[in-house]
Design an enzyme around this catalytic site. Structure first.
Site, mmCIF file in Angstrom:
data_model
loop_
_atom_site.group_PDB
_atom_site.id
_atom_site.type_symbol
_atom_site.label_atom_id
_atom_site.label_comp_id
_atom_site.label_asym_id
_atom_site.label_seq_id
_atom_site.Cartn_x
_atom_site.Cartn_y
_atom_site.Cartn_z
ATOM 1 N N HIS A 1 0.268 -54.084 -3.796
ATOM 2 C CA HIS A 1 0.270 -52.882 -2.788
ATOM 3 C C HIS A 1 -1.093 -52.083 -3.216
ATOM 4 O O HIS A 1 -1.676 -51.884 -4.013
ATOM 5 C CB HIS A 1 1.571 -52.001 -2.971
ATOM 6 C CG HIS A 1 1.445 -50.880 -4.409
ATOM 7 N ND1 HIS A 1 2.720 -51.189 -4.976
ATOM 8 C CD2 HIS A 1 0.669 -50.202 -4.926
ATOM 9 C CE1 HIS A 1 2.557 -50.116 -6.066
ATOM 10 N NE2 HIS A 1 1.228 -49.995 -5.769
ATOM 11 N N ASN B 1 2.476 -55.768 -7.303
ATOM 12 C CA ASN B 1 2.857 -56.807 -6.139
ATOM 13 C C ASN B 1 2.032 -56.639 -5.216
ATOM 14 O O ASN B 1 2.114 -57.110 -4.082
ATOM 15 C CB ASN B 1 4.123 -56.118 -5.726
ATOM 16 C CG ASN B 1 4.238 -54.732 -4.871
ATOM 17 O OD1 ASN B 1 3.103 -54.028 -5.314
ATOM 18 N ND2 ASN B 1 5.378 -54.390 -4.807
ATOM 19 N N ASP C 1 -1.985 -40.975 -0.937
ATOM 20 C CA ASP C 1 -0.351 -40.886 -0.824
ATOM 21 C C ASP C 1 -0.040 -39.696 -1.521
ATOM 22 O O ASP C 1 -0.496 -38.929 -2.423
ATOM 23 C CB ASP C 1 0.145 -42.076 -1.337
ATOM 24 C CG ASP C 1 -0.616 -42.642 -2.540
ATOM 25 O OD1 ASP C 1 -1.252 -42.049 -3.273
ATOM 26 O OD2 ASP C 1 -0.544 -44.020 -2.711
#
Ligand code: F6R
EC number: 3.5.99.6
Length: 248
Positions: free
Chosen positions: A138, A136, A67
């Site tokens: 991800h 969370n 990313d």
């Protein structure tokens, strides 16, 4: 899914580095999928140390990163381009033409996502993909609710993710609100996956992952759909009581 518990971050980093070294020694033209963030720093440090004493040769290796932030140029100090350059690419003999990271400054972001998918499909799949995990759940920047069928796409970063990453910027306002990320489908396309988690802050996410429940609200749970995933945690990230109570 296999789980390996190491005493501490050093042990986890050593194990992950050895996995990469073995992969590259076995196939010098390996394609590695790479993550940024705090977790793989120790691993990259070990790869560099080993390289400096005449260890592994990366001249034929290709890398595909997960990313990049939207809006940050390749030379921005907080961009993932810069992170990879400073922590690995400029310190070992990987040819820069063989390293791939999405362009967060692309004029046409949708086009950039398609271009990145073409790269994943032609250079990839990664022989070995390194993942971290967000608090969370991800993976890459696939936030809760991301489709498991997703390919490279633009994501709106959750406030909690921006807060977690604000430590690297001078203020939270400077943390980009969007990122380009490899999708979960592309992540699952990798031949082998190594997910690393270190420290107390990751304990809850790892506990949830190890329940084995597959849920789009918890992106890392998609890894249960892959046949070759190893989760490497340190003692701080591992909740022995919960994990040992679970059988799957
Ligand atoms: C980074 C990435 C993220 C991180 C995750 C954990 O390329 O894909 O999923 O792996 O946010 O970050 P750290 O390691 O900083 O806790």
């Amino acid at each position: 899914m296999k789980i390996i518990v190491k005493d501490n971050y050093k042990g986890l980093s050593r194990f992950a580095a050895e996995c990469i070294q073995k992969q590259v020694q076995y196939n010098p033209g390996s394609v590695l999928g790479l993550a940024t963030g705090s977790t793989p720093l120790g691993l990259y440090e070990r790869l560099v140390q080993d390289y400096k004493v005449g260890g592994t040769d990366y001249s034929k290796v290709s890398t595909i990163n997960l990313d990049e932030y939207v809006g940050l140029s390749k030379t921005h100090p907080q961009s993932y381009h810069m992170f990879m350059k400073e922590n690995l690419f400029s310190l070992v003999n990987i040819a820069s033409r063989n390293t791939y990271i999405p362009d967060g400054k692309a004029k046409h972001l949708e086009e950039e996502c398609k271009r990145y998918d073409r790269i994943i499909n032609t250079i990839g799949p990664p022989d070995l993909l390194i993942l971290g995990i967000g608090e969370n759940g991800h993976i890459g920047f696939n936030e809760p609710g991301s489709s498991f069928e997703g390919q490279t796409h633009i994501v709106e970063l959750k406030e909690s993710t921006r807060r977690a990453n604000a430590r690297l910027f001078s203020s939270i306002e400077e943390v980009p609100k969007q990122a380009i990320t490899m999708g979960i489908k592309s992540i699952l396309y990798s031949k082998k996956i190594l997910l690393l988690a270190s420290g107390e802050k990751k304990k809850e996410a790892i506990g949830q992952l190890l329940t084995g429940k597959i849920d789009e609200q918890f992106p890392a749970s998609a890894l249960h759909l892959h046949p070759n995933v190893t989760v490497v945690v340190d003692e701080l990230a591992y909740n022995r009581q919960i994990s040992e109570a679970i059988t799957y």
